[in-house]
Enzyme design. Structure first.
Site, short mmCIF file in Angstrom:
data_model
loop_
_atom_site.label_atom_id
_atom_site.label_comp_id
_atom_site.label_asym_id
_atom_site.label_seq_id
_atom_site.Cartn_x
_atom_site.Cartn_y
_atom_site.Cartn_z
N GLY A 118 0.77 -1.23 0.00
CA GLY A 118 0.00 0.00 0.00
C GLY A 118 0.81 1.28 0.00
O GLY A 118 0.24 2.37 0.05
N GLY B 295 2.78 2.25 -2.47
CA GLY B 295 2.92 2.76 -3.83
C GLY B 295 4.16 2.27 -4.56
O GLY B 295 4.60 2.91 -5.51
N LYS B 296 4.70 1.11 -4.16
CA LYS B 296 5.93 0.66 -4.82
C LYS B 296 5.68 0.27 -6.28
O LYS B 296 6.54 0.50 -7.13
CB LYS B 296 6.59 -0.48 -4.05
CG LYS B 296 5.77 -1.71 -3.80
CD LYS B 296 6.57 -2.72 -2.98
CE LYS B 296 5.73 -3.94 -2.64
NZ LYS B 296 4.68 -3.64 -1.65
N THR B 297 4.51 -0.30 -6.58
CA THR B 297 4.22 -0.63 -7.98
C THR B 297 4.11 0.63 -8.83
O THR B 297 4.65 0.71 -9.93
CB THR B 297 2.94 -1.47 -8.08
OG1 THR B 297 3.14 -2.72 -7.42
CG2 THR B 297 2.56 -1.72 -9.53
N SER B 298 3.41 1.64 -8.32
CA SER B 298 3.30 2.90 -9.06
C SER B 298 4.66 3.54 -9.28
O SER B 298 4.97 4.01 -10.37
CB SER B 298 2.39 3.88 -8.29
OG SER B 298 1.08 3.38 -8.18
N ASP C 125 4.97 -10.65 -7.84
CA ASP C 125 3.90 -10.64 -6.84
C ASP C 125 2.74 -11.53 -7.32
O ASP C 125 2.25 -11.33 -8.43
CB ASP C 125 3.40 -9.20 -6.63
CG ASP C 125 2.47 -9.07 -5.45
OD1 ASP C 125 1.89 -10.09 -5.03
OD2 ASP C 125 2.32 -7.95 -4.95
N THR D 100 -5.67 0.36 -6.51
CA THR D 100 -4.91 -0.84 -6.15
C THR D 100 -5.47 -1.54 -4.92
O THR D 100 -5.67 -2.76 -4.95
CB THR D 100 -3.43 -0.49 -5.96
OG1 THR D 100 -2.92 0.02 -7.20
CG2 THR D 100 -2.63 -1.71 -5.56
#
Length: 590
Positions: free
Chosen positions: A23, A25-28, A50, A506
């Protein structure tokens, strides 16, 4: 505090690994970094390992394990490594040659050993290692970005010497981790090279991502320490979602103050790392256009319409009312990390205790911070707060296993057993057994379980399923509370699963996947809680107002997914301590 803005051009190594609490924001950030580097003329591959990957959602394309070009961004390629599928193929590779040769009971035992989470982690690392070690792949890209780096758990497992000297076929002692490695001996050199690449500061940069809140920063510090101890030292910290300029808007000033207080208390070990910041975005980062603007955001005038929440349930009071009608039972909060499961669990526990009901509030989360959240419940005579300490229960489990096997193992066998018990999966078994014990206590009141982030929660449920299959197959020496666990979790008269999410893309999409997984396991969530909503908060700040408008479609999606749901507004005060937690129950308690 002086803020240094993050820019992808600061990153020089070919391998860039993003990790952090769910949560944050690492993917963003990973996706925006990939877009930015590709736009600067670099050839970039971004890969996710993931099981609940969000790359498809962010890039708005369907991805698989083969690198695919991303439209409109020359030089950018993306892939999803599916660890679940890799684990399935790996299991069949190990078990297949023995089908029709060994008895069915023996085949079932092998499959049981390979059914746990360790197999999934190792299979994911196997796929990742083949990619990382491929000279063809390395020669084709300037940067390879990994969204969700290997955990210290996985890397410690690969460093156990016994992993490469064979697996004890007679594994009666109960340790679990080395079985998944039994077929990987020929890949020792490949894995050693992969771990070496991770530890080489000239080749790899580990980017720790956090939010400006205490829980996320504490988790980042823990991960940094764990990875540093196994040689991954080239680390940087990005604090994402900072409101740089609150202006004079009252809500924005309070929001900025909360963030500043969290940053002021940042663990000292993080202060030693290169530190940069990324501003709070007014809307979700979906699609290439949004990703391109992540690092050069300018305030936009708010537009759109807020939802009318007057007819929708708000705060936790409706959920509390339904729960308290039972007087006993198990309540589990689940969801993506960082959505506020701990706060919701603690608020419900205090609300039930306020009604004179006996409540035991506990957590299976290794990064637990219940004590911090609840504070000193001096007025809560009906509330007991505890924590399933992974280190404590693991040590207790190890000693129990060693004592049970002391009389039948020689010196060499005992040495092998102790190494097996040193594997990280031993902790998962021990925590699971403690989890089953905690659920068994919900006979004379409520037990409220603040569970770990989605992945870890499902590990526990997988373990419950594995134990349940074992019970059905034999009358083995399985504790009664373990035998009864999965049936209790499946019984809505005994167990309420509360899915907690945020009104953002997300978290809602991951909560949807979580609900699907739970339903496949025969567990039906009874409520959803949409936490930290800006819909009913009065603010004219362009970023915060923009976030309120951006929530509307995701609240609508929750309404279509949830059997029942309620919306908890963002609070200016961090929900710490009994009084602040009561403020999540109803606006009348503020």
């Amino acid at each position: 505090m002086e803020y240094t803005s993050y820019h992808p051009q600061m990153l020089k190594t070919p391998f860039l690994f993003f990790t952090g609490k769910g949560g944050v924001g690492k993917t963003s950030l990973a996706c925006a970094t990939a877009v930015n580097l590709a736009k600067s003329g670099k050839k970039v591959l971004i890969v996710s390992t993931d099981p609940a990957s969000n790359l498809d959602d962010v890039f708005q394309v369907r991805l698989d394990s083969e690198p695919a070009p991303i439209a409109d961004v020359q030089g950018l390629f993306a892939a999803n490594l599916d660890p679940e599928e890799a684990a399935r193929l790996y299991r069949e590779k190990v078990v297949g040659p023995y089908r029709g040769i060994l008895p069915d009971a023996a085949i079932a035992n092998i499959e049981e050993q390979l059914s746990g989470a360790c197999t999934v982690e190792i299979a994911a690392f196997d796929e990742f290692s083949k990619l990382l070690a491929s000279t063809e792949v390395q020669d084709n890209y300037d940067h390879i970005i990994l969204d969700t780096a290997p955990t210290g758990h996985t890397l410690r497992l690969l460093q156990l010497p016994k992993a490469w000297t064979g697996f004890l076929a007679d594994s009666q002692h109960g340790a679990s981790c080395l079985g998944p490695l039994s077929g990987l001996g020929e890949k020792k050199d490949l894995y050693a090279e992969t771990v070496a690449a991770l530890a080489d500061p000239a080749r790899t940069t580990l980017i720790l991502v956090a939010r400006p809140d205490r829980a996320a920063l504490t988790e980042a510090a823990r991960a940094a320490h764990e990875l540093r101890t196994i040689g991954i030292v080239n680390q940087q910290l990005i604090v994402n979602g900072v409101l740089f300029d609150p202006g004079t808007d009252p809500a924005a000033c309070l929001y900025h103050k909360r963030q500043a207080e969290a940053l002021a208390c940042m663990p000292g070990s993080l202060c030693e790392l290169p530190l940069t910041f990324v501003g709070l975005n007014a809307a979700g980062l979906m699609g290439i256009q949004a990703l391109e603007t992540m690092f050069n955001m300018q305030h936009r005038e708010p537009h759109g319409d807020r939802m009318n929440l007057s007819s929708r349930p708000q705060y936790l009071a409706p959920l509390l009312e339904q729960l308290s009608a039972k007087t006993t039972g198990v309540i589990m909060t689940m969801g993506k990390g960082g959505v506020g499961k701990t706060s919701v669990a603690a608020a419900l526990a205090i609300g039930l205790a306020d009604r004179g009901l006996h409540v035991h509030l506990t957590t299976t989360d290794p990064a637990a911070h219940l004590e911090f959240t609840v504070g000193e419940p001096s007025d809560q005579h009906f509330l007991t707060v505890s924590r399933i300490d992974p280190k404590h229960v693991t040590e207790r489990y190890k000693q129990q296993v060693i004592a049970e096997n002391a009389s039948r193992l020689d010196e060499e066998g005992m040495a092998l057993l102790k190494e097996d018990l040193a594997s990280p999966c031993t902790e998962e078994i021990a925590v699971f057994r403690a989890f089953a014990e905690a659920v068994a206590k919900a006979k004379d009141g409520f037990i409220v379980l603040d569970t770990a982030p989605t992945g870890h929660t499902l590990l526990l449920l997988d373990a419950a399923e594995a134990y349940h299959r074992e019970v059905l197959r034999s009358a083995g020496d399985v504790p009664e509370h373990v035998k009864q666990l999965l049936p209790r979790l499946r019984n809505p008269q005994e167990t309420d699963v509360v899915v907690v999410t945020l009104p953002e893309a997300t978290p809602v999409l991951e909560a949807e996947r979580l609900q699907e997984d739970l339903r496949r396991a025969g567990i039906q969530p009874s409520w959803w809680v949409v936490n930290q909503s800006w819909q009913s908060v009065s603010t004219s700040h362009p970023v915060l107002a923009g976030r309120a408008y951006a929530e509307s479609p995701w609240l609508g999606r929750v309404a279509s997914l949830a059997e029942k749901y309620t919306v908890v507004p963002w609070k200016p005060q961090e929900p710490v301590g009994a009084e602040q937690l009561r403020g999540l129950l109803s606006d009348e308690t503020v």
